[in-house]
Design a protein around this motif. Structure first.
Motif, PDB file in Angstrom:
ATOM      1  N   ILE A 250     -10.598  35.281  24.472  1.00  0.00           N
ATOM      2  CA  ILE A 250     -10.193  34.442  25.599  1.00  0.00           C
ATOM      3  C   ILE A 250      -8.811  33.879  25.295  1.00  0.00           C
ATOM      4  O   ILE A 250      -8.582  33.305  24.230  1.00  0.00           O
ATOM      5  N   LYS A 251      -7.881  34.032  26.237  1.00  0.00           N
ATOM      6  CA  LYS A 251      -6.512  33.558  26.027  1.00  0.00           C
ATOM      7  C   LYS A 251      -6.327  32.095  26.426  1.00  0.00           C
ATOM      8  O   LYS A 251      -5.523  31.379  25.835  1.00  0.00           O
ATOM      9  N   GLY A 252      -7.049  31.665  27.445  1.00  0.00           N
ATOM     10  CA  GLY A 252      -6.885  30.296  27.917  1.00  0.00           C
ATOM     11  C   GLY A 252      -8.104  29.818  28.673  1.00  0.00           C
ATOM     12  O   GLY A 252      -8.816  30.615  29.303  1.00  0.00           O
ATOM     13  N   LEU A 253      -8.359  28.515  28.605  1.00  0.00           N
ATOM     14  CA  LEU A 253      -9.469  27.892  29.319  1.00  0.00           C
ATOM     15  C   LEU A 253      -8.985  26.604  29.963  1.00  0.00           C
ATOM     16  O   LEU A 253      -8.231  25.851  29.356  1.00  0.00           O
ATOM     17  N   ALA A 254      -9.452  26.356  31.171  1.00  0.00           N
ATOM     18  CA  ALA A 254      -9.100  25.117  31.867  1.00  0.00           C
ATOM     19  C   ALA A 254     -10.359  24.470  32.400  1.00  0.00           C
ATOM     20  O   ALA A 254     -11.108  25.080  33.178  1.00  0.00           O
ATOM     21  N   HIS A 255     -10.604  23.225  31.987  1.00  0.00           N
ATOM     22  CA  HIS A 255     -11.716  22.428  32.498  1.00  0.00           C
ATOM     23  C   HIS A 255     -11.250  21.818  33.815  1.00  0.00           C
ATOM     24  O   HIS A 255     -10.279  21.057  33.851  1.00  0.00           O
ATOM     25  N   ILE A 256     -11.929  22.145  34.913  1.00  0.00           N
ATOM     26  CA  ILE A 256     -11.484  21.702  36.237  1.00  0.00           C
ATOM     27  C   ILE A 256     -12.062  20.325  36.533  1.00  0.00           C
ATOM     28  O   ILE A 256     -13.217  20.181  36.922  1.00  0.00           O
ATOM     29  N   THR A 257     -11.237  19.307  36.339  1.00  0.00           N
ATOM     30  CA  THR A 257     -11.646  17.917  36.543  1.00  0.00           C
ATOM     31  C   THR A 257     -10.729  17.277  37.586  1.00  0.00           C
ATOM     32  O   THR A 257     -10.354  17.932  38.547  1.00  0.00           O
ATOM     33  N   GLY A 258     -10.384  15.998  37.408  1.00  0.00           N
ATOM     34  CA  GLY A 258      -9.496  15.334  38.352  1.00  0.00           C
ATOM     35  C   GLY A 258      -8.172  16.067  38.470  1.00  0.00           C
ATOM     36  O   GLY A 258      -7.558  16.425  37.464  1.00  0.00           O
ATOM     37  N   GLY A 259      -7.722  16.309  39.693  1.00  0.00           N
ATOM     38  CA  GLY A 259      -6.540  17.134  39.920  1.00  0.00           C
ATOM     39  C   GLY A 259      -6.895  18.541  40.347  1.00  0.00           C
ATOM     40  O   GLY A 259      -6.042  19.315  40.793  1.00  0.00           O
ATOM     41  N   GLY A 260      -8.187  18.888  40.201  1.00  0.00           N
ATOM     42  CA  GLY A 260      -8.679  20.154  40.726  1.00  0.00           C
ATOM     43  C   GLY A 260      -7.995  21.386  40.155  1.00  0.00           C
ATOM     44  O   GLY A 260      -7.432  21.384  39.061  1.00  0.00           O
ATOM     45  N   LEU A 261      -8.036  22.453  40.930  1.00  0.00           N
ATOM     46  CA  LEU A 261      -7.430  23.719  40.524  1.00  0.00           C
ATOM     47  C   LEU A 261      -5.918  23.597  40.393  1.00  0.00           C
ATOM     48  O   LEU A 261      -5.307  24.218  39.529  1.00  0.00           O
ATOM     49  N   LEU A 262      -5.326  22.784  41.251  1.00  0.00           N
ATOM     50  CA  LEU A 262      -3.869  22.723  41.332  1.00  0.00           C
ATOM     51  C   LEU A 262      -3.217  22.116  40.103  1.00  0.00           C
ATOM     52  O   LEU A 262      -2.083  22.472  39.758  1.00  0.00           O
ATOM     53  N   GLU A 263      -3.897  21.208  39.438  1.00  0.00           N
ATOM     54  CA  GLU A 263      -3.283  20.542  38.282  1.00  0.00           C
ATOM     55  C   GLU A 263      -3.854  20.983  36.942  1.00  0.00           C
ATOM     56  O   GLU A 263      -3.157  20.910  35.927  1.00  0.00           O
ATOM     57  N   MET A 312     -14.916  25.579  35.422  1.00  0.00           N
ATOM     58  CA  MET A 312     -14.129  26.103  34.305  1.00  0.00           C
ATOM     59  C   MET A 312     -13.424  27.376  34.748  1.00  0.00           C
ATOM     60  O   MET A 312     -14.005  28.199  35.454  1.00  0.00           O
ATOM     61  N   ALA A 313     -12.149  27.501  34.336  1.00  0.00           N
ATOM     62  CA  ALA A 313     -11.386  28.720  34.596  1.00  0.00           C
ATOM     63  C   ALA A 313     -11.038  29.366  33.259  1.00  0.00           C
ATOM     64  O   ALA A 313     -10.635  28.681  32.315  1.00  0.00           O
ATOM     65  N   ILE A 314     -11.232  30.673  33.179  1.00  0.00           N
ATOM     66  CA  ILE A 314     -10.975  31.433  31.958  1.00  0.00           C
ATOM     67  C   ILE A 314      -9.860  32.427  32.243  1.00  0.00           C
ATOM     68  O   ILE A 314      -9.852  33.087  33.290  1.00  0.00           O
ATOM     69  N   ILE A 315      -8.934  32.551  31.312  1.00  0.00           N
ATOM     70  CA  ILE A 315      -7.858  33.530  31.451  1.00  0.00           C
ATOM     71  C   ILE A 315      -7.954  34.516  30.297  1.00  0.00           C
ATOM     72  O   ILE A 315      -8.045  34.125  29.122  1.00  0.00           O
ATOM     73  N   CYS A 316      -7.958  35.800  30.641  1.00  0.00           N
ATOM     74  CA  CYS A 316      -8.140  36.830  29.623  1.00  0.00           C
ATOM     75  C   CYS A 316      -7.386  38.093  30.008  1.00  0.00           C
ATOM     76  O   CYS A 316      -6.886  38.231  31.131  1.00  0.00           O
ATOM     77  N   ASP A 317      -7.323  39.018  29.086  1.00  0.00           N
ATOM     78  CA  ASP A 317      -6.759  40.336  29.346  1.00  0.00           C
ATOM     79  C   ASP A 317      -7.704  41.109  30.273  1.00  0.00           C
ATOM     80  O   ASP A 317      -8.910  40.876  30.285  1.00  0.00           O
ATOM     81  N   LYS A 318      -7.136  42.035  31.036  1.00  0.00           N
ATOM     82  CA  LYS A 318      -7.950  42.841  31.946  1.00  0.00           C
ATOM     83  C   LYS A 318      -9.095  43.541  31.222  1.00  0.00           C
ATOM     84  O   LYS A 318     -10.197  43.676  31.756  1.00  0.00           O
ATOM     85  N   SER A 319      -8.845  43.987  30.002  1.00  0.00           N
ATOM     86  CA  SER A 319      -9.844  44.750  29.265  1.00  0.00           C
ATOM     87  C   SER A 319     -11.063  43.904  28.875  1.00  0.00           C
ATOM     88  O   SER A 319     -12.118  44.453  28.555  1.00  0.00           O
ATOM     89  N   ASP A 320     -10.921  42.585  28.880  1.00  0.00           N
ATOM     90  CA  ASP A 320     -12.027  41.709  28.510  1.00  0.00           C
ATOM     91  C   ASP A 320     -12.749  41.100  29.708  1.00  0.00           C
ATOM     92  O   ASP A 320     -13.782  40.442  29.548  1.00  0.00           O
ATOM     93  N   ALA A 321     -12.209  41.292  30.899  1.00  0.00           N
ATOM     94  CA  ALA A 321     -12.700  40.573  32.075  1.00  0.00           C
ATOM     95  C   ALA A 321     -14.158  40.892  32.416  1.00  0.00           C
ATOM     96  O   ALA A 321     -14.965  39.985  32.645  1.00  0.00           O
ATOM     97  N   ASP A 322     -14.497  42.166  32.467  1.00  0.00           N
ATOM     98  CA  ASP A 322     -15.861  42.536  32.860  1.00  0.00           C
ATOM     99  C   ASP A 322     -16.894  42.013  31.864  1.00  0.00           C
ATOM    100  O   ASP A 322     -17.963  41.515  32.255  1.00  0.00           O
TER     101      ASP A 322
END
Length: 352
Positions: A250-263, A312-322
């Motif tokens: 996993i390259k990046g993770l974002a906990h979606i709290t105050g500020g929502g998706l945009l922040e 939660m939003a996860i960012i990964c390489d295409k090869s790891d997505a599935d």
């Protein structure tokens, strides 16, 4: 001068509004719940001036970095107080803290809580702290200490406040920083359990303008009352993500709290990058659809105030997505783009 007639059973401090005996009773009542949270590394019991944890005994760490987080539950507590439902906000407290640790790949090790009230109600405090213990079990961390503060005149009758503090560890070479995220990487969304613990000042305002917490939910729900539905606790993502990290990158993770998706998503992106999201790729919880209409929120305000159904939003390489989608029950919701913005597509149809 105040006239306090103190004796062994009704001392001056109690007359001033602080009941030490009630605090001691609470400690005894919560010991069984706290015992269930013990894990490798736990040391001693309650009652010390400082809580101990043995990082070496925690097990598998070779070159660990410690990661800490603190948070609260916000005005969601007001709904718990008004409804008398106190057994879920403790889970929220743990979730808001440990979900902030996991975004850096850290395993939560231990947790401490702070419970403050104007007058300690043992039954209420017990329900809250047992909820905290339940959240700790779900997150795999030990509840090793805390503070119960009784402060007359600081809080209104029956009101209380919560704060949580947690420490976790991650191997130095496994720290998730987002630095390797590139254009074209995949964004995966993990569903939330509802509002989690953000936006409740607006939620409460809408309810107070024509609704009541003890009525049937004005949206599809398995709960009996609106209050119960709104108090659905925050989802804890720790154990599934830790398990996924054993086999998938996993390259990046974002906990979606105050500020929502945009922040929150931009917080983990390298400079100059953004994301393009397809909002039709996930479903909005019925409670949010109801509130969005009642509050007449624009698409922008909705995405800025609430998690819109993703915790939660996860960012990964295409090869790891599935593989990650399969392991975590997530879905592909977008891609990383070479523009410094969060582009939301299909909001007019998906969020109508």
């Amino acid at each position: 001068m105040a006239n306090f007639e103190a004796n062994a059973s009704d001392n001056a401090y109690k007359q001033a509004g602080v009941d030490i005996a009630a605090g001691n009773t609470l400690v005894e009542k919560i010991k069984p719940a706290i015992k269930k949270t013990q894990r490798s590394g736990s040391m001693g019991g309650l009652g010390g001036f400082g809580a101990l944890f043995d990082l070496k005994a925690a097990g598998h760490f070779k070159d660990p970095l410690l990661v800490s987080a603190t948070d609260g539950v916000g005005t969601k507590l007001k709904i718990a107080i008004e409804t008398g439902i106190h057994d879920t906000v403790g889970i929220d407290l743990v979730a808001m803290c440990v979900n902030d640790l996991i975004v850096q790949g850290a395993e939560p090790l231990f947790f401490l809580d702070y419970f403050a009230s104007g007058k300690l109600d043992v039954q209420t405090a017990q329900a809250v702290i047992e909820g905290i213990a339940k959240g700790c079990v779900e997150a795999g961390c030990a509840l090793i200490g805390g503070e119960t503060a009784e402060m007359p005149s600081m809080y209104e009758d029956k009101h209380y406040d919560l704060a949580g503090f947690t420490v976790g560890a991650v191997e130095r070479d496994q720290l998730i920083t987002g630095e390797t995220i590139n254009e074209g990487d995949i964004v995966i969304g993990l569903l939330s359990s509802g509002f989690h613990s953000n936006g409740f000042s607006l939620v409460r305002k809408i309810v107070e303008n024509g609704f009541s917490y003890d009525q049937r939910p004005p949206f599809e729900s398995e709960k009996n009352t609106l209050g119960e539905a709104l108090l659905e606790p925050t989802r804890i993502y720790v154990k599934p993500i830790l398990e996924a990290l054993k086999t998938t990158h996993i390259k990046g993770l974002a906990h979606i709290t105050g500020g929502g998706l945009l922040e929150n998503i931009p917080r983990v992106l390298p400079k100059g990058l953004g994301v393009e999201l397809d909002t039709s790729a996930w479903s909005i919880p019925p409670a949010m659809t109801w509130l969005k209409k009642e509050a007449k929120l624009s698409q922008h305000d909705f995405a800025l105030t609430f998690n819109t159904g993703l915790g939660m939003a996860i960012i990964c390489d295409k090869s790891d997505a599935d593989a990650l989608c399969t392991q975590l029950g997530g879905s592909i919701i977008g891609t990383v783009i070479a523009q410094n913005e969060v582009k939301l597509n299909n909001t007019d149809s998906a969020w109508s």
